[in-house]
Design a protein around this motif. Structure first.
Motif, PDB file in Angstrom:
ATOM      1  N   VAL A  96       0.819  -1.209   0.000  1.00 42.29           N
ATOM      2  CA  VAL A  96       0.000   0.000   0.000  1.00 42.29           C
ATOM      3  C   VAL A  96       0.856   1.264   0.000  1.00 42.29           C
ATOM      4  O   VAL A  96       0.468   2.282  -0.591  1.00 42.29           O
ATOM      5  CB  VAL A  96      -0.973  -0.011   1.204  1.00 42.29           C
ATOM      6  N   LYS A  97       2.048   1.244   0.627  1.00 46.90           N
ATOM      7  CA  LYS A  97       2.876   2.455   0.639  1.00 46.90           C
ATOM      8  C   LYS A  97       3.381   2.798  -0.756  1.00 46.90           C
ATOM      9  O   LYS A  97       3.353   3.970  -1.175  1.00 46.90           O
ATOM     10  CB  LYS A  97       4.048   2.277   1.605  1.00 46.90           C
ATOM     11  N   GLU A  98       3.861   1.807  -1.476  1.00 49.32           N
ATOM     12  CA  GLU A  98       4.308   2.061  -2.852  1.00 49.32           C
ATOM     13  C   GLU A  98       3.138   2.497  -3.722  1.00 49.32           C
ATOM     14  O   GLU A  98       3.266   3.423  -4.539  1.00 49.32           O
ATOM     15  CB  GLU A  98       4.958   0.802  -3.425  1.00 49.32           C
ATOM     16  N   TRP A  99       1.997   1.847  -3.558  1.00 50.16           N
ATOM     17  CA  TRP A  99       0.809   2.175  -4.352  1.00 50.16           C
ATOM     18  C   TRP A  99       0.345   3.603  -4.067  1.00 50.16           C
ATOM     19  O   TRP A  99       0.022   4.350  -4.989  1.00 50.16           O
ATOM     20  CB  TRP A  99      -0.292   1.173  -4.026  1.00 50.16           C
ATOM     21  N   MET A 100       0.338   3.993  -2.805  1.00 52.52           N
ATOM     22  CA  MET A 100      -0.072   5.349  -2.442  1.00 52.52           C
ATOM     23  C   MET A 100       0.919   6.383  -2.964  1.00 52.52           C
ATOM     24  O   MET A 100       0.527   7.469  -3.402  1.00 52.52           O
ATOM     25  CB  MET A 100      -0.211   5.455  -0.927  1.00 52.52           C
ATOM     26  N   TYR A 101       2.217   6.061  -2.920  1.00 52.80           N
ATOM     27  CA  TYR A 101       3.215   6.993  -3.446  1.00 52.80           C
ATOM     28  C   TYR A 101       2.985   7.221  -4.939  1.00 52.80           C
ATOM     29  O   TYR A 101       2.960   8.367  -5.411  1.00 52.80           O
ATOM     30  CB  TYR A 101       4.622   6.447  -3.208  1.00 52.80           C
ATOM     31  N   SER A 102       2.811   6.145  -5.691  1.00 49.22           N
ATOM     32  CA  SER A 102       2.655   6.263  -7.136  1.00 49.22           C
ATOM     33  C   SER A 102       1.399   7.042  -7.504  1.00 49.22           C
ATOM     34  O   SER A 102       1.425   7.903  -8.405  1.00 49.22           O
ATOM     35  CB  SER A 102       2.602   4.871  -7.774  1.00 49.22           C
ATOM     36  N   THR A 103       0.302   6.751  -6.834  1.00 48.79           N
ATOM     37  CA  THR A 103      -0.945   7.439  -7.171  1.00 48.79           C
ATOM     38  C   THR A 103      -0.899   8.911  -6.785  1.00 48.79           C
ATOM     39  O   THR A 103      -1.372   9.773  -7.530  1.00 48.79           O
ATOM     40  CB  THR A 103      -2.146   6.754  -6.497  1.00 48.79           C
ATOM     41  N   GLU A 104      -0.321   9.219  -5.620  1.00 48.59           N
ATOM     42  CA  GLU A 104      -0.229  10.627  -5.218  1.00 48.59           C
ATOM     43  C   GLU A 104       0.699  11.398  -6.147  1.00 48.59           C
ATOM     44  O   GLU A 104       0.438  12.555  -6.487  1.00 48.59           O
ATOM     45  CB  GLU A 104       0.268  10.725  -3.773  1.00 48.59           C
TER      46      GLU A 104
END
Length: 394
Positions: A96-104
């Protein structure tokens, strides 16, 4: 016709239109320069350090906020288990941290982020379909959108058509009547272009080799290569040790000082950095781009972070919470991003605050211990306090 009106017309024509996620950027570039100058795109903009710093800062912070799911029980907020999509949204390889970084990162530079819903959970959502169980993010440049007015009717990703319910789409910087969010890179293109032009000038200037210190010109006749070499050697021999160079009225020497007097690229960079920071929602001092002569002071780091959260990052966090609550959890459940990590206090301030809450009876000692990841006091510990500080009042 202005960029805004051209973009609106592209989405409101009678027939459905295919519009890419970067169309606004292309329209802005063509309207501004007729296609000339530095080609500013979502990717080339990252070569500008202030753009990178703003995007990195915001994405770093948002990606580290813990994600929690709650529901109301008798008026109280009770935490409930998170669905897998909020733990490993991109499968076992993408947490989730990588996913949130990419989307933000994509939201802050382009106003949109996209992903393909490849798995669904067994929980049925409001639209009668299973809630997303896995979302594989896709690169912005591979996405085109077909829309009628403000309604998206089809996505094309990598040349393949997808229905809207099979695509994860978040947007920010929205305006009425537009199915896509606005791109900060598009609207900051002038400032980014100015900075990239300064970088290009410096690169071309110094990349061409050693810059001559000046020119020695004969104003009365043309000299051949042999004569030029003899004059240059004589001039160098005379001035290398600080001696005088004697010549007639036919020679003219001009020093070259383009970098210091004409280019001004350092000043242009400094101004562009501050201007870009405003476009991307980051105070200049947080990315080392504060305007010269200005200063902002805070009593402690917690106040600085609180100001940043309230004025800049908080609204984006709130929008993402709403989107997750609508699309990723069911029923009365809702999603919250825990921003407390950004508001961590220094040890002295934190201890003073907790003591004040305990003395005012708004926080129990056991709750304060839990905040410090400590177990409640044991009877032996309480007895030791009694020996040191006197018996507890009944």
């Amino acid at each position: 016709m202005g960029v805004w009106n051209r973009m609106r017309r592209a989405f409101t024509q009678r027939d459905a239109n295919i519009v890419t996620a970067e169309d606004l950027l292309a329209l802005a570039r063509g309207e501004r320069t007729g296609g000339k100058g530095v080609h500013v795109t979502n990717d080339s903009a990252l070569r500008q350090s202030a753009v990178w710093a703003c995007l990195r800062l915001r994405a770093d912070l948002v990606s580290t906020f813990p994600i929690d799911v709650y529901r109301k029980v008798q008026g109280l907020q009770v935490e409930v288990p998170k669905p897998p999509v909020l733990v490993t949204p991109g499968g076992s390889e993408v947490g989730v941290k990588e996913w949130m970084y990419s989307t933000e990162f994509d939201l802050d530079r382009a106003g949109n982020c996209f992903g393909i819903i490849t798995e669904r959970s067994g929980v049925i959502g409001p639209d009668g379909r299973g809630l997303p169980g896995r979302i594989d993010l896709v690169e912005l440049g591979t996405v085109t959108v077909r829309a009628t007015g403000s309604q998206i009717t089809k996505f094309k990703i990598g040349g393949k058509d997808y229905d809207p319910w099979d695509v994860w789409h978040e947007k920010q910087y929205t305006v009425a009547g537009m199915p896509l969010g606005l791109s900060p890179v598009a609207y900051a293109a002038w400032s980014i272009e100015e900075s990239l032009n300064a970088q290009q000038f410096a690169r071309d200037w110094f990349g061409a080799g050693i810059v001559p210190s000046g020119t020695l010109k004969n104003t009365s006749k043309t000299v051949d290569k042999r004569q030029a070499r003899e004059v240059k050697d004589g001039f160098r021999a005379a001035v290398s040790n600080g001696d005088l160079f004697v010549h007639g009225v036919d020679w003219e020497y001009k020093p070259i000082q383009a970098v210091n007097q004409q280019a001004q690229f350092i000043e242009a960079q400094q101004y562009s950095n501050s201007d870009i920071a405003r476009f991307f929602g980051c105070p200049g001092d947080l990315i080392d781009a504060a305007v010269s002569g200005s200063s902002v002071t805070y009593a402690n780091i917690s106040q600085r972070n609180l100001q940043f959260l309230i004025m800049h990052l908080g609204p984006a966090v709130g929008r993402r919470e709403d989107t997750f609550s609508r699309k990723l959890v069911s029923g009365p459940r809702y999603v919250k991003l825990n921003t407390d990590a950004l508001l961590r206090m220094d040890p002295q301030t934190r201890a003073s605050t907790i003591a004040s809450q305990i003395n005012s009876r708004t926080l129990a000692p056991s709750e304060a211990r839990a905040l410090e990841d400590r177990a409640p006091f044991t009877e032996d510990q309480l007895a030791e306090f009694d020996r040191l500080f006197g018996s507890r009042s009944v």
